[in-house]
Design a protein around this motif. Structure first.
Motif, short mmCIF file in Angstrom:
data_model
loop_
_atom_site.label_atom_id
_atom_site.label_comp_id
_atom_site.label_asym_id
_atom_site.label_seq_id
_atom_site.Cartn_x
_atom_site.Cartn_y
_atom_site.Cartn_z
N THR A 298 0.79 -1.21 0.11
CA THR A 298 -0.05 0.01 -0.16
C THR A 298 0.80 1.45 0.06
O THR A 298 1.67 1.48 0.77
CB THR A 298 -1.07 0.02 1.08
N GLY A 299 0.42 2.03 -0.89
CA GLY A 299 1.30 3.60 -1.07
C GLY A 299 2.55 3.24 -1.61
O GLY A 299 3.30 4.52 -1.68
N GLN A 348 0.34 4.43 8.67
CA GLN A 348 -0.35 4.95 7.25
C GLN A 348 -0.93 3.93 6.58
O GLN A 348 -1.98 3.90 5.82
CB GLN A 348 0.51 5.80 6.59
N GLN A 349 -0.30 2.87 6.20
CA GLN A 349 -0.43 1.82 5.33
C GLN A 349 -1.65 1.11 5.62
O GLN A 349 -2.73 0.75 5.11
CB GLN A 349 0.54 0.82 5.13
N LYS A 352 -4.83 3.43 5.36
CA LYS A 352 -5.04 3.35 3.98
C LYS A 352 -5.91 2.08 3.63
O LYS A 352 -6.86 2.10 2.94
CB LYS A 352 -4.03 3.43 2.97
N TYR A 356 -9.85 2.04 2.73
CA TYR A 356 -9.97 2.16 1.18
C TYR A 356 -11.31 2.39 0.66
O TYR A 356 -11.87 2.92 -0.27
CB TYR A 356 -9.33 0.84 0.63
N ASN A 359 -13.37 5.76 -0.10
CA ASN A 359 -13.19 6.24 -1.48
C ASN A 359 -14.43 6.50 -2.32
O ASN A 359 -14.67 7.12 -3.45
CB ASN A 359 -11.99 5.86 -2.06
#
Length: 366
Positions: A298-299, A348-349, A352, A356, A359
């Protein structure tokens, strides 16, 4: 074969290769070992962000990588029912939302920059087999196999830059905790159709993330999150329903997907995990990159963290060698400088990943 060096780096991925170059540039005798015989192996984490870009520009390497081949991402899109519902574009003063750099392009630049230094040596096709210690437990080098030939390397410091399944970490008996994320990842690569723009496109398929990453060289990389450990049962089924779901999510790819993805053999499975190593150092030894702090996909933070590690570690190793102080306490300056940042990114991962689906939420009208 018996060799000597100030520093022996195990692993010639982006982090290890950059560290080798930075040390060689400082006049430090450096040997880099890489178990693969070439730099063109398939690699899936190939996106730079501003951190990685900044490190390469700091040393005048970015322009060389640019000449070799990279691709700036223009935007991130979120798709639902075949239409874009949300777009993320570069921030003020930024040129992109990410950069795709084929690993072989980046590594070729780093290796080419290192080769003119007589104090630098790269040994491909070489696998570490043993660490060497003195009476006090300080690492003093390693043994490896280069093909059928045993190699002994006496070094003042050994660096493990050999990835998430680090042999150096295992041989040094450095404890770590593996963290699973509840999903695995299937990768596939297809040729991008004419007119396809440099974008990262996201969708939901049965509640799971489906992402398309435009790549340099005319490709699209498909990343499909699947439930953890579900691949064996998936492989027993036809992949036709998935192909249809991708086509429905991204109508532009209907013909491309149907002609280029035929069976599950067109995918590569990545078992997703991150990790925390209890310590990154011991006397005479350091681990870095995924060996010290495995990131999830992720990211696309992994490659960027490795480059940042190399930038900091080069200075720490240079000072340690100048002081002739190879102790854990001295080398720990690297860990102290980098641990908080990597752990924040790992958090942060996780955020996210767990948010998810937000979004794609339909906004509530007042």
């Amino acid at each position: 074969m018996n060799l000597e060096a100030d520093v022996c780096i195990v692993g010639a991925g982006p982090g290890g290769a950059l560290l080798g170059y930075l040390l060689a540039m400082k006049g430090i005798s450096t040997i880099v070992l890489e178990r693969h015989t070439g730099i063109d192996k398939e690699f899936r984490g190939e996106h730079l962000n501003q951190d990685g870009e900044r490190v390469l520009k700091k040393y005048g390497l970015y322009e060389q990588v640019e000449d070799t081949g990279l691709l700036l991402m223009e935007r991130v899109e979120y798709w639902q029912h075949g239409k874009v519902i949300k777009t993320v574009t570069p921030g003020a003063g930024e040129e992109h939302v990410g950069i795709h750099v084929p690993q072989k392009n980046l590594l070729s630049v780093l290796i080419r920059a290192s080769e003119p230094y007589q104090n630098f040596k790269l040994m491909m096709g070489t696998k570490i087999t043993e660490l060497m210690f003195n009476d006090t437990g300080c690492v003093t080098g390693l043994k490896a196999m280069n093909g059928a030939q045993e190699v002994t390397i006496n070094s003042k410091i050994v660096v493990g830059a050999d990835g998430r399944f680090s042999t150096v970490r295992k041989l040094a008996e450095m404890p770590y905790t593996t963290i699973t994320h509840g999903y695995d990842l299937l990768w596939a690569k297809i040729h991008r159709p004419a007119g396809w723009e440099p974008t990262i496109k996201n969708a939901l398929v049965n509640g799971d993330q489906l992402a398309l990453f435009t790549q340099a060289g005319g490709f699209i990389q498909i990343g499909w999150n699947i439930k953890e450990n579900s691949y064996p049962s998936l492989k027993k089924q036809s992949c036709a329903p998935f192909i249809e779901q991708v086509s429905e999510a991204f109508p532009e790819l209907v013909e491309t997907i149907r002609t280029q993805i035929q069976t599950w053999d067109d995918f590569i499975l990545l078992k997703v995990q991150s990790s925390h190593s209890r310590t990154w150092v011991r006397d005479g030894l350091v681990i870095m990159g995924d060996a010290a702090h495995t990131m999830s996909p992720t990211g696309a933070f992994g490659i960027n963290c490795a480059l940042l590690d190399a930038d900091v570690l080069a200075e720490v190793l240079s000072e340690a060698l100048d002081k002739q102080n190879l102790s854990k306490a001295q080398l720990k300056r690297f860990e102290q400088a980098r641990r908080d940042h990597t752990e924040k990114l790992q958090h942060q991962q996780w955020v996210k990943e767990t948010t998810y689906q937000d979004n794609f939420a339909v906004p509530v009208l007042s």
